[in-house]
Design a protein around this motif. Structure first.
Motif, PDB file in Angstrom:
ATOM      1  N   HIS A  38       0.973  -1.147   0.036  1.00  0.00           N
ATOM      2  CA  HIS A  38      -0.065  -0.192   0.026  1.00  0.00           C
ATOM      3  C   HIS A  38       1.010   1.180   0.003  1.00  0.00           C
ATOM      4  O   HIS A  38       1.741   1.467   0.960  1.00  0.00           O
ATOM      5  CB  HIS A  38      -0.905   0.108   1.207  1.00  0.00           C
ATOM      6  CG  HIS A  38      -1.811   1.186   1.448  1.00  0.00           C
ATOM      7  ND1 HIS A  38      -2.938   1.365   0.412  1.00  0.00           N
ATOM      8  CD2 HIS A  38      -1.797   2.314   2.010  1.00  0.00           C
ATOM      9  CE1 HIS A  38      -3.465   2.587   0.581  1.00  0.00           C
ATOM     10  NE2 HIS A  38      -2.720   2.922   1.547  1.00  0.00           N
ATOM     11  N   GLY A  39       0.597   2.044  -1.113  1.00  0.00           N
ATOM     12  CA  GLY A  39       1.519   3.188  -1.164  1.00  0.00           C
ATOM     13  C   GLY A  39       3.007   3.243  -1.673  1.00  0.00           C
ATOM     14  O   GLY A  39       3.097   4.282  -2.000  1.00  0.00           O
ATOM     15  N   ILE A  40       3.251   1.931  -2.339  1.00  0.00           N
ATOM     16  CA  ILE A  40       4.429   1.778  -3.063  1.00  0.00           C
ATOM     17  C   ILE A  40       4.100   1.885  -4.392  1.00  0.00           C
ATOM     18  O   ILE A  40       3.367   0.937  -4.927  1.00  0.00           O
ATOM     19  CB  ILE A  40       5.146   0.615  -2.558  1.00  0.00           C
ATOM     20  CG1 ILE A  40       5.259   0.370  -1.109  1.00  0.00           C
ATOM     21  CG2 ILE A  40       6.300   0.333  -3.187  1.00  0.00           C
ATOM     22  CD1 ILE A  40       6.194   1.322  -0.636  1.00  0.00           C
ATOM     23  N   THR A  41       4.725   2.775  -5.175  1.00  0.00           N
ATOM     24  CA  THR A  41       4.737   3.007  -6.526  1.00  0.00           C
ATOM     25  C   THR A  41       5.170   1.780  -7.171  1.00  0.00           C
ATOM     26  O   THR A  41       6.214   1.252  -6.816  1.00  0.00           O
ATOM     27  CB  THR A  41       5.031   4.139  -7.021  1.00  0.00           C
ATOM     28  OG1 THR A  41       6.344   4.374  -6.833  1.00  0.00           O
ATOM     29  CG2 THR A  41       4.314   5.407  -6.635  1.00  0.00           C
ATOM     30  N   LEU A  42       4.887   1.244  -8.377  1.00  0.00           N
ATOM     31  CA  LEU A  42       5.609   0.556  -9.441  1.00  0.00           C
ATOM     32  C   LEU A  42       6.953   0.952  -9.630  1.00  0.00           C
ATOM     33  O   LEU A  42       7.948   0.027  -9.671  1.00  0.00           O
ATOM     34  CB  LEU A  42       4.984   0.289 -10.585  1.00  0.00           C
ATOM     35  CG  LEU A  42       5.465  -0.916 -11.487  1.00  0.00           C
ATOM     36  CD1 LEU A  42       5.283  -2.332 -10.840  1.00  0.00           C
ATOM     37  CD2 LEU A  42       4.476  -0.830 -12.697  1.00  0.00           C
ATOM     38  N   GLU A  43       7.175   2.424  -9.843  1.00  0.00           N
ATOM     39  CA  GLU A  43       8.480   2.552  -9.959  1.00  0.00           C
ATOM     40  C   GLU A  43       9.371   2.408  -8.855  1.00  0.00           C
ATOM     41  O   GLU A  43      10.679   2.257  -9.028  1.00  0.00           O
ATOM     42  CB  GLU A  43       8.270   4.436 -10.435  1.00  0.00           C
ATOM     43  CG  GLU A  43       9.658   4.956 -10.614  1.00  0.00           C
ATOM     44  CD  GLU A  43       9.503   6.319 -10.927  1.00  0.00           C
ATOM     45  OE1 GLU A  43      10.670   7.125 -11.452  1.00  0.00           O
ATOM     46  OE2 GLU A  43       8.422   6.935 -10.913  1.00  0.00           O
ATOM     47  N   ALA A  44       8.945   2.877  -7.603  1.00  0.00           N
ATOM     48  CA  ALA A  44       9.797   2.608  -6.433  1.00  0.00           C
ATOM     49  C   ALA A  44      10.155   1.171  -6.338  1.00  0.00           C
ATOM     50  O   ALA A  44      11.284   0.629  -5.887  1.00  0.00           O
ATOM     51  CB  ALA A  44       8.830   3.020  -5.308  1.00  0.00           C
ATOM     52  N   MET A  45       9.167   0.236  -6.554  1.00  0.00           N
ATOM     53  CA  MET A  45       9.486  -1.296  -6.396  1.00  0.00           C
ATOM     54  C   MET A  45      10.497  -1.665  -7.533  1.00  0.00           C
ATOM     55  O   MET A  45      11.436  -2.370  -7.248  1.00  0.00           O
ATOM     56  CB  MET A  45       8.162  -2.053  -6.839  1.00  0.00           C
ATOM     57  CG  MET A  45       7.336  -2.201  -5.838  1.00  0.00           C
ATOM     58  SD  MET A  45       6.104  -3.362  -5.941  1.00  0.00           S
ATOM     59  CE  MET A  45       4.597  -2.390  -6.540  1.00  0.00           C
ATOM     60  N   VAL A  46      10.469  -1.209  -8.603  1.00  0.00           N
ATOM     61  CA  VAL A  46      11.632  -1.552  -9.771  1.00  0.00           C
ATOM     62  C   VAL A  46      12.923  -0.827  -9.424  1.00  0.00           C
ATOM     63  O   VAL A  46      13.609  -1.609  -9.351  1.00  0.00           O
ATOM     64  CB  VAL A  46      11.111  -1.070 -11.255  1.00  0.00           C
ATOM     65  CG1 VAL A  46      12.080  -0.942 -12.192  1.00  0.00           C
ATOM     66  CG2 VAL A  46       9.790  -1.758 -11.619  1.00  0.00           C
ATOM     67  N   THR A  47      12.829   0.467  -8.955  1.00  0.00           N
ATOM     68  CA  THR A  47      14.044   0.956  -8.607  1.00  0.00           C
ATOM     69  C   THR A  47      14.649   0.265  -7.321  1.00  0.00           C
ATOM     70  O   THR A  47      16.073   0.198  -7.296  1.00  0.00           O
ATOM     71  CB  THR A  47      13.811   2.323  -8.201  1.00  0.00           C
ATOM     72  OG1 THR A  47      13.175   3.161  -9.352  1.00  0.00           O
ATOM     73  CG2 THR A  47      15.073   3.149  -7.765  1.00  0.00           C
ATOM     74  N   ALA A  48      13.878   0.005  -6.370  1.00  0.00           N
ATOM     75  CA  ALA A  48      14.525  -0.900  -5.298  1.00  0.00           C
ATOM     76  C   ALA A  48      15.052  -2.189  -5.647  1.00  0.00           C
ATOM     77  O   ALA A  48      16.147  -2.452  -5.184  1.00  0.00           O
ATOM     78  CB  ALA A  48      13.479  -1.016  -4.052  1.00  0.00           C
ATOM     79  N   LEU A  49      14.370  -2.834  -6.447  1.00  0.00           N
ATOM     80  CA  LEU A  49      14.576  -4.096  -7.014  1.00  0.00           C
ATOM     81  C   LEU A  49      16.173  -4.105  -7.743  1.00  0.00           C
ATOM     82  O   LEU A  49      16.918  -4.877  -7.428  1.00  0.00           O
ATOM     83  CB  LEU A  49      13.720  -5.134  -7.828  1.00  0.00           C
ATOM     84  CG  LEU A  49      12.368  -5.431  -6.933  1.00  0.00           C
ATOM     85  CD1 LEU A  49      11.358  -5.764  -7.750  1.00  0.00           C
ATOM     86  CD2 LEU A  49      12.806  -6.688  -6.183  1.00  0.00           C
ATOM     87  N   SER A  50      16.249  -3.160  -8.572  1.00  0.00           N
ATOM     88  CA  SER A  50      17.244  -2.970  -9.548  1.00  0.00           C
ATOM     89  C   SER A  50      18.603  -2.683  -8.618  1.00  0.00           C
ATOM     90  O   SER A  50      19.631  -2.884  -8.771  1.00  0.00           O
ATOM     91  CB  SER A  50      16.963  -2.273 -10.492  1.00  0.00           C
ATOM     92  OG  SER A  50      16.950  -0.717 -10.091  1.00  0.00           O
ATOM     93  N   ALA A  51      18.274  -1.639  -7.662  1.00  0.00           N
ATOM     94  CA  ALA A  51      19.304  -1.227  -6.847  1.00  0.00           C
ATOM     95  C   ALA A  51      19.620  -2.475  -5.897  1.00  0.00           C
ATOM     96  O   ALA A  51      21.066  -2.824  -5.638  1.00  0.00           O
ATOM     97  CB  ALA A  51      18.947  -0.356  -5.733  1.00  0.00           C
ATOM     98  N   HIS A  52      18.897  -3.509  -5.358  1.00  0.00           N
ATOM     99  CA  HIS A  52      19.291  -4.396  -4.675  1.00  0.00           C
ATOM    100  C   HIS A  52      19.800  -5.637  -5.140  1.00  0.00           C
ATOM    101  O   HIS A  52      20.939  -6.249  -5.012  1.00  0.00           O
ATOM    102  CB  HIS A  52      17.935  -4.933  -3.901  1.00  0.00           C
ATOM    103  CG  HIS A  52      18.143  -6.128  -2.740  1.00  0.00           C
ATOM    104  ND1 HIS A  52      18.947  -6.043  -1.569  1.00  0.00           N
ATOM    105  CD2 HIS A  52      17.824  -7.514  -2.986  1.00  0.00           C
ATOM    106  CE1 HIS A  52      18.850  -7.123  -0.981  1.00  0.00           C
ATOM    107  NE2 HIS A  52      18.442  -8.160  -1.774  1.00  0.00           N
TER     108      HIS A  52
END
Length: 93
Positions: A26-40
Motif C-alpha cells: 500500500h502506497g508503494i509505486t511500481l516505479e519505487a518497486m522497480v528502482t528498489a529491486l534493481s538497486a538490490h
C-alpha cells in the motif's frame, strides 16, 4: 404524521474503508518497486529472477514500467519479488 428522524443506514456503510495497514504494498509505486529491486539485485540479477526482456536487454526503469503496466502477470512477479526482498532484508536485520 410522525416527525421522527429517518433510521440510520447500516453501520458498515457509514464507516470509512479501513486503511490497508497490513498491506506492505500500500502506497508503494511500481516505479519505487522497480528502482528498489534493481538497486538490490542489479539488472542482471533481476533478469535472472524474472526473465523478461525489459530486465535483460537494455534495461531501464522507464522501459520496465511501460511493459509492467501493460502486463499483469509480470507485474505480479515484480510485486512478489519485492515482498520477498523486504522479508529477506528484515531477516538480515
Amino acid at each position: 404524521m410522525s416527525t421522527s428522524p429517518a433510521e440510520p443506514a447500516d453501520e458498515k456503510s457509514r464507516t470509512p474503508a479501513a486503511p490497508q495497514a497490513r498491506n506492505p504494498l500500500h502506497g508503494i509505486t511500481l516505479e519505487a518497486m522497480v528502482t528498489a529491486l534493481s538497486a538490490h539485485y542489479g539488472w542482471s540479477g533481476l533478469g535472472e529472477r524474472i526473465p523478461v526482456r525489459c530486465f535483460t536487454h537494455e534495461p531501464s526503469v522507464a522501459s520496465s514500467l511501460k511493459f509492467l503496466r501493460k502486463t499483469p502477470w509480470a507485474r505480479d512477479k515484480v510485486e512478489g519479488l519485492y515482498l520477498f526482498m523486504l522479508r529477506e532484508l528484515r531477516r538480515q536485520g
